[in-house]
Write an enzyme that holds these catalytic residues in place. Structure first.
Site, PDB file in Angstrom:
ATOM      1  N   LYS A  30      61.581   5.129  91.724  1.00  0.00           N
ATOM      2  CA  LYS A  30      60.675   5.760  92.684  1.00  0.00           C
ATOM      3  C   LYS A  30      61.484   6.177  93.907  1.00  0.00           C
ATOM      4  CE  LYS A  30      56.149   6.570  92.872  1.00  0.00           C
ATOM      5  NZ  LYS A  30      55.249   6.930  91.783  1.00  0.00           N
ATOM      6  N   ASP A  39      54.198  12.729  93.924  1.00  0.00           N
ATOM      7  CA  ASP A  39      53.355  11.584  94.272  1.00  0.00           C
ATOM      8  C   ASP A  39      52.586  12.015  95.514  1.00  0.00           C
ATOM      9  OD1 ASP A  39      53.130   8.477  93.498  1.00  0.00           O
ATOM     10  OD2 ASP A  39      53.008   8.612  95.673  1.00  0.00           O
TER      11      ASP A  39
END
Length: 447
Positions: free
Chosen positions: A126, A166
């Site tokens: 991430k 995201d």
């Protein structure tokens, strides 16, 4: 919680002080997998958990850019490549003011097990930045993205690390990031997913996370002898995940009665249907990050400033906004309103304390790492599309997505049965995701 898990959590606390989100997800996962660790002492001897909770690589860098007034701004960029036992690192980029290492680590750690559950060959990672794209011009966002990628490009690649979008990173940002990557490396390759359809993106990707959430919720209810049709549903958020969730719920005959934003929530007892669903995209595209205008446009709706939708009575609750949006006081209200099902759409939207209260009061909880895995699953399908220089139709994508989500639920439910833990999908998903990663890590040695 056993002594073994307590020892691992203490290690994590010492190494990651001041990062409550990361420690929260570690506690949740390790508590769930304790029966697996007890059954496999070789995992303990191999230091598997100590390696699992430590990222393989963490990158932090400055991101200088020039705003429209000619002033130099400096943000921080991050990428945590957590675990590559199953494949190249895969996980989104988040651009939001509250981004710091603890947020990125929590998301990256969750991504390991989420990606494992899909059954696809992808590891967990991430990244992101404390840059907030809201209120910025297209030119400012482009300059930031180009600066961000000028550093990040050296750490990613189609066989190494494949980021996606995201919160704060949508089609616009992905386009600018991809353009700069291609410019630097002089190669046209699938290094990012969530791309536009005109340059390698996947048809159906925008709605995939939301569709997948509803497929998982459907399987939950089916397991309990119920169906989605006819249910009232309280949903939070109003972005792409919420949009896809609302679309699919409507298709299956449910009635969505709430959406929300940072400014408060909307209650629409007539249901979020038709042009109201389309209006969610207008709200998101406005760049204002508020949902109040919905109530101005549609007379059937009421806006409640500064509140969350969990006070509204519903059959099913689906949080799609952000982490820890459901706290203990919300859980108590939901139980008092007769809540039976909660299916997590956002990443870790429920605090551990709230989850414990919900489960103690008989609420079935579908965990985010299982329920929202449809997004990363279709991202992996996009990777395959790019690698094969082909194009999948929406029907092909939806078919694959539904199969993956049904299999994820089955894997979690089967793990529940295997370890005799009832229908605890949180533990079941953690166990099912962990077992596959653990097997791969053991096979690959101490690395």
């Amino acid at each position: 919680m056993g002594k073994l898990v307590e020892q691992y959590i203490e290690i994590a606390k010492k190494r990651n002080p001041g990062e409550p989100e990361f420690l929260q997800t570690i506690e949740e996962v390790l508590t769930s997998i304790e029966p697996v660790l007890e059954a496999h002492p070789e995992y303990i001897e191999a230091g598997l958990v100590e390696r699992l909770i430590e990222p393989e690589r963490g990158i932090s860098f400055r991101v200088p850019w020039v705003d429209d007034n000619g002033k130099v701004q400096v943000n921080r960029g991050y990428r945590y490549e957590f675990n590559s036992a199953l494949g190249p690192y895969k996980g989104g980029l988040r651009f939001a003011a509250n981004v710091y290492p603890g947020i990125i680590k929590f998301l990256g750690f969750e991504q390991i097990f989420k990606n494992s559950l899909t059954g696809l060959p992808i590891g967990g990672g991430k990244g992101g930045s404390d840059f907030d794209p809201n209120g910025k011009s297209d030119a400012e966002v482009m300059r930031f993205c180009q600066s961000f990628m000028t550093e990040l490009y050296r750490h990613i690649g189609p066989h190494t690390d494949v980021p996606a979008g995201d919160i704060g990173v949508g089609a616009r940002e992905i386009g600018y990031l991809f353009g700069q990557y291609k410019r630097i490396v002089n190669r046209y390759e699938g290094v990012l997913t969530g791309k536009g359809l005109s340059y390698g993106g996947l048809a159906g990707r925008t709605e995939a996370t939301g569709y997948g959430i509803v497929f998982f919720a459907r399987e939950m209810l089916k397991h309990c002898g119920e169906e989605v049709k006819g249910k009232t549903v309280a949903v939070s958020g109003f972005g792409n995940v919420t949009w896809g969730t609302v679309q699919k719920l409507n298709e299956l005959g449910a009635k969505v009665i709430t959406i929300s934003g940072p400014d408060g929530y909307i209650h629409d007892p007539e249901g979020v249907t038709g042009e109201k669903v389309d209006y969610l995209l207008e709200l998101r595209g406005s760049g204002k990050n508020i949902c109040a205008p919905y109530a101005d446009k549609f007379p059937s709706a009421t806006f409640y400033a500064g509140k969350k939708p969990w006070e509204v009575k519903a059959d099913l609750y689906i949080p799609c906004a952000t982490q820890n949006e459901i706290r203990i006081e919300d859980a108590k209200t939901m139980v008092a309103n007769g809540c039976k099902y909660l299916c997590e759409g956002a990443n870790m939207p429920t605090t551990n304390e709230a989850i414990e209260y919900l489960q103690e009061n008989g609420v079935i909880v579908g965990p985010s790492k299982a329920a929202n895995a449809g997004g990363v699953a279709t991202s992996c399908i996009e990777m395959g599309q790019n690698a094969g220089h082909t194009v999948f139709s929406p029907a092909q994508v939806y078919e694959q997505l539904e199969t993956i989500m049904v299999n994820i639920h089955k894997a979690a439910a089967d793990a529940c049965e295997k370890y005799g833990i009832g229908y605890n999908l949180i533990a079941g998903a953690n166990i099912a995701g962990f077992e596959k990663v653990a097997e791969a890590m053991m096979a690959q040695g101490i690395v």
